[in-house]
Design a protein around this motif. Structure first.
Motif, mmCIF file in Angstrom:
data_model
loop_
_atom_site.group_PDB
_atom_site.id
_atom_site.type_symbol
_atom_site.label_atom_id
_atom_site.label_comp_id
_atom_site.label_asym_id
_atom_site.label_seq_id
_atom_site.Cartn_x
_atom_site.Cartn_y
_atom_site.Cartn_z
ATOM 1 N N ARG A 191 0.712 -0.992 0.035
ATOM 2 C CA ARG A 191 -0.028 -0.284 -0.320
ATOM 3 C C ARG A 191 0.818 1.145 0.548
ATOM 4 O O ARG A 191 0.556 2.459 -1.177
ATOM 5 C CB ARG A 191 -0.704 -0.777 1.480
ATOM 6 C CG ARG A 191 -2.303 0.843 1.035
ATOM 7 C CD ARG A 191 -3.270 0.574 2.302
ATOM 8 N NE ARG A 191 -3.357 -0.722 2.220
ATOM 9 C CZ ARG A 191 -4.126 -1.014 1.571
ATOM 10 N NH1 ARG A 191 -5.633 -0.100 0.697
ATOM 11 N NH2 ARG A 191 -5.231 -2.001 1.580
ATOM 12 N N LYS A 192 2.055 1.335 0.630
ATOM 13 C CA LYS A 192 2.249 2.378 1.070
ATOM 14 C C LYS A 192 3.507 2.595 -0.598
ATOM 15 O O LYS A 192 4.019 3.745 -0.833
ATOM 16 C CB LYS A 192 3.942 2.309 1.894
ATOM 17 C CG LYS A 192 3.147 2.580 3.435
ATOM 18 C CD LYS A 192 4.119 2.077 4.395
ATOM 19 C CE LYS A 192 3.910 2.983 5.691
ATOM 20 N NZ LYS A 192 4.643 2.281 6.984
ATOM 21 N N PRO A 234 -2.799 -4.323 -2.929
ATOM 22 C CA PRO A 234 -2.966 -2.960 -2.716
ATOM 23 C C PRO A 234 -2.131 -1.941 -3.315
ATOM 24 O O PRO A 234 -2.650 -0.592 -3.297
ATOM 25 C CB PRO A 234 -2.822 -3.654 -1.418
ATOM 26 C CG PRO A 234 -3.419 -4.574 -1.077
ATOM 27 C CD PRO A 234 -3.236 -5.248 -2.021
ATOM 28 N N ARG A 235 -1.221 -2.586 -3.418
ATOM 29 C CA ARG A 235 -0.153 -1.748 -4.205
ATOM 30 C C ARG A 235 -0.596 -1.254 -5.737
ATOM 31 O O ARG A 235 -0.551 -0.460 -6.398
ATOM 32 C CB ARG A 235 1.216 -2.372 -4.899
ATOM 33 C CG ARG A 235 2.115 -1.814 -5.593
ATOM 34 C CD ARG A 235 3.081 -2.234 -5.663
ATOM 35 N NE ARG A 235 4.002 -3.004 -4.967
ATOM 36 C CZ ARG A 235 4.880 -3.437 -3.722
ATOM 37 N NH1 ARG A 235 5.536 -1.966 -3.939
ATOM 38 N NH2 ARG A 235 5.735 -3.956 -3.220
ATOM 39 N N THR A 238 -3.927 1.100 -5.097
ATOM 40 C CA THR A 238 -3.645 1.697 -4.735
ATOM 41 C C THR A 238 -2.813 3.504 -5.139
ATOM 42 O O THR A 238 -2.934 3.926 -5.775
ATOM 43 C CB THR A 238 -2.743 2.066 -3.403
ATOM 44 O OG1 THR A 238 -3.312 1.501 -2.620
ATOM 45 C CG2 THR A 238 -2.224 2.965 -2.603
#
Length: 595
Positions: A191-192, A234-235, A238
């Motif tokens: 995610r980050k 999520p990568r 996002t």
């Protein structure tokens, strides 16, 4: 070669793997580049001897901003007056330069502050690049190999060419954003990582529309990662969400509400933002509808999303489907744009440049492929695969647009570092000192500096140097200030320098949104004198300049031996042009236009 060089797996006992030591090595590498650049360009500082017209134009834009021009208005009002010359550049990149000028102006005066800013900003940009590149690779490669990759970066011609003092245009910032994007792709937290990559890419797209293929490339790499592992969703999601939001936010921040609704083919605008939004929506919907229990099924949402974006762009793209320079008329495209080699594909370059584009990227890609093949750990194999796809995709873009080779080479550096380090680890185990020395030298040959040197030796090309006697030199252009303030009908390539060093206006510069001004300059200089006159009289110009030893002039003369420029250089002057002697102007032909 072993599966990975020994120092890719950090050991706490190694001095290089202690954070403070690595930081000092990083600083030393940056300082080395700074010292070399300062010595090399010292004589250019005081006269602001920019090596590219875009650097001069950037400072002109900053001056206008500091003198009160609106944040939302980046047009050049001294280009093609009274209409003005539209520009597509980002105002955000003016901020570091403007900030340093505002900071140092009370201490050093206006000129001294400009010199400090134009020298410092590229060097600071290089430092940021070093930091972000190390951060992108450190967790994956360890301190040792990541620092070695930065050492190779410090030998990369394509990258360093964008970072010397006075190189204040936007190209270095594009490389910085590429390094940050790489960090997001490799980040251990999906995610980050998606957020980091998206924010960097949004900024990159705002700097230049040349980032569009890289935005698609990064999305494709993330889709491959997701196909490899469901934990990577999520990568990807996002990245798309934040990318759309970031692009929309930057568009609104720099153009205002009204300006944000206008579509342009050469910059991030609704014509590109809408397909990005469509890709994002289609990706989310397809992910919800398609089972995700197999790799091939996990790749399907990305394919559906890509088709949705392509379909919408085909419906709304209009003239943008033909590319960002679709508004140029054929003559201007032929005699101006085709003279800008950095925007042309590899097959339009000379053999030396072809080799410089290809060799460092191919060496890095080979290293990445071998590293991926020999890596036993599945998670690390995905990282190597991601770097390999970035490097291969970057090379494809560089083949189509030469100036993208700096990003392509950046993406390939981890592979070169791994390959050289692995080979050196084998050489280091040899008992014979003579053998070790003999085999280390070939390793230098496969570094970016070695490969670039090989390209130069294999296919040498003459260097283009602006001599002090050139009519485009800073002293010659500055001497035009001895004339009363007026509008000059001048070659496109010296237009930015005239704006920078005098109070005069010009009809055109080499910036493509000013279609009318560029067209008049090109058509008039190519036309016979009797046909050129009405074109020139249709402008506000009062004087005409010809620079005999300018490359642009050479192209006009070669294309049209009977054209206005060719006739003037040959000494044949029409009656409606009167020679004017300007004090200090010795190598330029200046004429008053008789109306």
């Amino acid at each position: 070669m072993s599966s990975a060089p020994s120092f890719t797996e950090p050991k706490s006992g190694r001095w290089i793997d202690r954070g403070r030591h690595a930081q000092w090595v990083l600083f030393a590498l940056w300082l080395e580049c700074v010292l070399v650049w300062m010595v090399r360009y010292w004589g250019s500082f005081d006269i602001l001897d920019f090596r590219d017209p875009d650097d001069a134009m950037r400072l002109v834009q900053v001056r206008d901003f500091l003198n009160g021009q609106s944040w939302f208005d980046v047009s050049q009002h001294r280009v093609n007056p009274p209409f003005g010359g539209p520009m597509h550049w980002s105002r955000l990149l003016d901020l570091p330069i403007a900030g340093l000028i505002a900071l140092f102006r009370p201490l050093l005066g206006a000129h001294g502050a400009e010199v400090v800013a134009c020298v410092a900003v590229p060097l600071i940009t290089l430092g940021i690049l070093f930091l972000l590149f190390r951060r992108a690779l450190r967790d994956f490669l360890g301190n040792g190999l990541s620092l070695f990759a930065i050492a190779l970066l410090a030998t990369s011609f394509a990258i360093l060419a964008q970072t010397p003092p006075l190189r204040i245009d936007h190209h270095a910032w594009q490389i910085v954003m590429a390094a940050a994007t790489m960090g997001g792709v490799l980040h251990h937290d999906p995610r980050k990582g998606g957020i980091i990559a998206a924010l960097a890419m949004a900024m990159w797209l705002h700097i230049s529309s040349e980032a569009l293929p890289f935005a698609a490339l990064v999305g494709g790499v993330m889709a491959v990662r997701y196909a490899q592992s469901a934990a990577e969703w999520p990568r990807l999601m996002t990245y798309m969400l934040v990318l759309v939001a970031g692009c929309a936010g930057l568009l609104l921040l720099t153009h205002g509400w009204t300006g944000s609704l206008m579509s342009y083919c050469d910059a991030m605008s609704p014509v590109y933002l809408a397909p990005l939004a469509a890709v994002t929506a289609a990706l989310w919907i397809a992910h919800r509808l398609v089972p995700q229990d197999r790799a091939i099924l996990r790749f399907l949402p990305a394919g559906v999303a890509g088709l949705a974006g392509a379909f919408l762009f085909a419906r709304i793209g209009g003239r943008c489907l033909a590319g960002p320079f679709a508004t140029l008329d054929p003559v201007v495209y032929e005699f101006w744009y085709k003279g800008v080699l950095e925007g042309l594909p590899i097959w339009k370059q000379d053999p030396m440049l072809r080799a410089i584009i290809l060799l460092p990227s191919l060496a890095g890609i080979i290293g990445l492929c071998v590293a991926w093949k020999r890596e036993p750990d599945p998670a690390r194999r995905v990282q190597w695969l991601s770097l390999g796809l970035l490097a291969a995709g970057g090379l494809c873009v560089a083949i189509l647009v030469m100036r993208s080779m700096s990003v392509a080479h950046l993406f390939a550096l981890p592979g070169s570092a791994w390959m050289i380090a692995g080979l050196y680890a084998r050489v280091e185990t040899m008992k014979s000192a003579l053998a070790r020395v003999a085999l280390v030298l070939p390793l230098c040959a496969i570094s970016p500096a070695g490969l670039t040197s090989a390209a130069v030796l294999m296919a040498p090309a003459p260097l283009s140097v602006t001599p002090s006697t050139s009519c485009s030199s800073p002293a010659q252009i500055a001497a035009l200030a001895n004339m009363p303030t007026t509008t000059l009908f001048a070659p496109l390539d010296i237009g930015p320098s005239i704006l920078l060093r005098t109070s005069h206006s010009v009809i055109g510069t080499g910036h493509h949104r000013n279609v009318a001004g560029i067209g008049k300059v090109v058509h008039a200089f190519l036309a016979p004198p009797d046909q050129a006159r009405p074109i020139i009289l249709s402008t506000s110009a009062r004087y005409l300049l010809v620079c005999p030893n300018l490359d642009e002039t050479g192209r006009y003369r070669k294309a049209q031996p009977n054209g206005l420029v060719a006739q003037l250089v040959a000494g044949h002057r029409p009656s409606w042009l009167t020679p004017v002697k300007v004090p200090g102007v010795d190598y330029m032909l200046v004429y008053r236009i008789e109306r």
